[in-house]
Design a protein around this motif. Structure first.
Motif, PDB file in Angstrom:
ATOM      1  N   ALA A 195     -13.089  11.492   9.358  1.00  0.00           N
ATOM      2  CA  ALA A 195     -14.470  11.593   8.874  1.00  0.00           C
ATOM      3  C   ALA A 195     -14.775  10.482   7.870  1.00  0.00           C
ATOM      4  N   ILE A 212     -16.874   9.334   4.441  1.00  0.00           N
ATOM      5  CA  ILE A 212     -17.534   9.787   3.217  1.00  0.00           C
ATOM      6  C   ILE A 212     -17.848   8.564   2.376  1.00  0.00           C
ATOM      7  N   LEU A 232     -14.689  18.579   6.769  1.00  0.00           N
ATOM      8  CA  LEU A 232     -14.477  17.215   7.258  1.00  0.00           C
ATOM      9  C   LEU A 232     -13.440  17.227   8.375  1.00  0.00           C
ATOM     10  N   LYS A 285     -16.243  18.376   2.086  1.00  0.00           N
ATOM     11  CA  LYS A 285     -17.073  17.600   1.167  1.00  0.00           C
ATOM     12  C   LYS A 285     -17.917  18.577   0.373  1.00  0.00           C
TER      13      LYS A 285
END
Length: 161
Positions: A48, A50, A44, A19
């Motif tokens: 994960a 986001i 990540l 990220k």
């Protein structure tokens, strides 16, 4: 939606996602101080979470046992992600010339010559559509020698609104 383990013959590919968090820095120039945008990279893990609108950097690390010619690297985009670049084209990246082609379902890299050792290719994506997605493995192969091929591990990612 089972996890697919990476494998390869003569070459190996590892894909990682990070990220990108924007950071503003001050830089001195001969005209005075200016503000420069840079990014902090946060790796990540598989699965994960986001947010929609986040920037992601995809890094493909290729390890080769010998020198090879004319390879193709197909990286399938996660659903709901779009590349930041708008045009396909040739680019000098991490010590090699790579032709990058942006397609609807994948980003394809063409390499004329791959020297023995490690090579890194990277590109950026933006998360756009919320959901939970599986990411297909990256696929690498020599165009004229089908025995030379590899896939990376599959992955998963969650995008929230």
């Amino acid at each position: 939606e089972k996890f697919i383990r990476g494998a390869g013959h003569e070459i190996g590919v590892k894909r990682s996602y990070s990220k990108l968090i924007p950071v503003t820095k001050s830089k001195k120039t001969y005209r005075g101080k200016i503000k420069v945008r840079d990014y902090k990279k946060e790796p990540l893990a598989d699965g994960a979470a986001i947010k929609s609108g986040d920037l992601i950097e995809v890094r493909l690390k290729v390890d080769s046992k010998n020198d090879y010619s004319y390879l193709i690297f197909e990286d399938f985009k996660p659903a709901g992600f779009e590349p930041l670049e708008l045009k396909s084209g040739c680019k000098f990246e991490h010590g090699a010339w790579v032709y990058r082609e942006l397609r609807d379902e994948k980003v394809v890299h063409f390499v004329n010559s791959l020297p023995q050792g490690s090579q890194v290719m990277s590109y950026r994506l933006r998360a756009e559509i919320p959901g939970t997605f599986r990411i297909l493995p990256h696929k690498a192969q020599a165009m004229y020698a089908p025995r030379i091929r590899a896939i990376s591990d599959s992955a998963g990612i969650r995008v929230s609104d």
